[in-house]
Design a protein around this motif. Sequence first.
Motif, PDB file in Angstrom:
ATOM      1  N   ILE A 123       0.868  -1.169   0.000  1.00 20.50           N
ATOM      2  CA  ILE A 123       0.000   0.000   0.000  1.00 20.50           C
ATOM      3  C   ILE A 123       0.911   1.228   0.000  1.00 20.50           C
ATOM      4  O   ILE A 123       1.735   1.386   0.895  1.00 20.50           O
ATOM      5  CB  ILE A 123      -0.916   0.031   1.236  1.00 20.50           C
ATOM      6  N   MET A 124       0.764   2.086  -0.985  1.00 19.50           N
ATOM      7  CA  MET A 124       1.631   3.254  -1.072  1.00 19.50           C
ATOM      8  C   MET A 124       1.332   4.227   0.056  1.00 19.50           C
ATOM      9  O   MET A 124       0.188   4.668   0.215  1.00 19.50           O
ATOM     10  CB  MET A 124       1.456   3.939  -2.424  1.00 19.50           C
ATOM     11  N   PRO A 125       2.325   4.563   0.862  1.00 19.22           N
ATOM     12  CA  PRO A 125       2.128   5.532   1.944  1.00 19.22           C
ATOM     13  C   PRO A 125       1.626   6.873   1.399  1.00 19.22           C
ATOM     14  O   PRO A 125       2.099   7.359   0.379  1.00 19.22           O
ATOM     15  CB  PRO A 125       3.532   5.672   2.546  1.00 19.22           C
ATOM     16  N   GLY A 126       0.639   7.424   2.077  1.00 11.55           N
ATOM     17  CA  GLY A 126       0.113   8.717   1.680  1.00 11.55           C
ATOM     18  C   GLY A 126      -0.986   8.654   0.645  1.00 11.55           C
ATOM     19  O   GLY A 126      -1.761   9.597   0.498  1.00 11.55           O
ATOM     20  N   LEU A 127      -1.061   7.541  -0.100  1.00 10.60           N
ATOM     21  CA  LEU A 127      -2.084   7.397  -1.129  1.00 10.60           C
ATOM     22  C   LEU A 127      -3.122   6.336  -0.781  1.00 10.60           C
ATOM     23  O   LEU A 127      -4.232   6.359  -1.305  1.00 10.60           O
ATOM     24  CB  LEU A 127      -1.448   7.026  -2.475  1.00 10.60           C
ATOM     25  N   SER A 128      -2.728   5.387   0.078  1.00  9.73           N
ATOM     26  CA  SER A 128      -3.599   4.268   0.460  1.00  9.73           C
ATOM     27  C   SER A 128      -4.093   3.517  -0.770  1.00  9.73           C
ATOM     28  O   SER A 128      -5.245   3.097  -0.832  1.00  9.73           O
ATOM     29  CB  SER A 128      -4.786   4.773   1.297  1.00  9.73           C
ATOM     30  N   ARG A 129      -3.209   3.354  -1.735  1.00 11.95           N
ATOM     31  CA  ARG A 129      -3.535   2.608  -2.952  1.00 11.95           C
ATOM     32  C   ARG A 129      -2.562   1.447  -3.099  1.00 11.95           C
ATOM     33  O   ARG A 129      -1.350   1.603  -2.941  1.00 11.95           O
ATOM     34  CB  ARG A 129      -3.456   3.525  -4.187  1.00 11.95           C
ATOM     35  N   ARG A 130      -3.109   0.265  -3.378  1.00 10.07           N
ATOM     36  CA  ARG A 130      -2.279  -0.937  -3.508  1.00 10.07           C
ATOM     37  C   ARG A 130      -1.630  -0.978  -4.887  1.00 10.07           C
ATOM     38  O   ARG A 130      -2.261  -0.689  -5.900  1.00 10.07           O
ATOM     39  CB  ARG A 130      -3.119  -2.196  -3.278  1.00 10.07           C
ATOM     40  N   VAL A 131      -0.350  -1.344  -4.878  1.00  8.13           N
ATOM     41  CA  VAL A 131       0.369  -1.518  -6.128  1.00  8.13           C
ATOM     42  C   VAL A 131       0.962  -2.917  -6.181  1.00  8.13           C
ATOM     43  O   VAL A 131       1.237  -3.541  -5.152  1.00  8.13           O
ATOM     44  CB  VAL A 131       1.497  -0.478  -6.312  1.00  8.13           C
ATOM     45  N   SER A 132       1.144  -3.403  -7.388  1.00 12.25           N
ATOM     46  CA  SER A 132       1.835  -4.660  -7.631  1.00 12.25           C
ATOM     47  C   SER A 132       3.262  -4.328  -8.056  1.00 12.25           C
ATOM     48  O   SER A 132       3.474  -3.569  -9.012  1.00 12.25           O
ATOM     49  CB  SER A 132       1.118  -5.451  -8.735  1.00 12.25           C
ATOM     50  N   LEU A 133       4.261  -4.861  -7.327  1.00 10.02           N
ATOM     51  CA  LEU A 133       5.661  -4.640  -7.653  1.00 10.02           C
ATOM     52  C   LEU A 133       6.105  -5.727  -8.627  1.00 10.02           C
ATOM     53  O   LEU A 133       5.938  -6.919  -8.357  1.00 10.02           O
ATOM     54  CB  LEU A 133       6.526  -4.680  -6.391  1.00 10.02           C
TER      55      LEU A 133
END
Length: 204
Positions: free
Chosen positions: A147-157
């Motif tokens: 979960i990207m800090p500050g955005l609260s959006r999940r990303v796939s690495l």
Amino acid sequence: MAIAIRDVREHELDSVLALNNAAGPTILALDSTRIRWFFDNADYFRVADVDGHIAGFLMAMREASDYDSPNYRWFCERYANFVYIDRIVVAKPYRGLGLGRVFYADATSFAEVRVPVLSCEVFLEPRDDVSVLFHGTYGFQEVGQQIMPGLSRRVSLLAKQLPSYEFVRSTYLEGPTGQLPNQPWLAQRKRSGPPTPRRAAGGL
């Protein structure tokens, strides 16, 4: 239609910034200070020039930068040597021409003579299925999520192994000269920021 992939020029930064900020929710906005930082520090910062017009751009960083992106830092904590694609943008009038694949082929060519891994991320919230499919068909595999800090959006690495690197490393980087041949297509872009120290070439 003439298409060229080349290093960005300083006077083009305003155009690149406008293109970035018009790209939509899957591309994080930048400001003039940030775009200048990339110009000074990015290892790879190239544009697609189509008949004299900037049709898109791709920016990427190697390891050991002071870049504060949480996704870039994720890879720094897990990989010794890599190239991280921070963002790619293609202007709407030029989408569907295959510029994304042209950029990724060029970025792969840049990376595979320097590092064993090419990395990036795609948003899962909101899910960008076009990007997920594109990266999957280009050989990337998921190596983690956060979960990207500050955005609260999940990303796939995502990461892609670059098998050509082992040959380049043993033949050139660890060979008699310790460097790549002096050819224009192998050259590192000239940055105006301070040089970044690199760790010794190696594996993961």
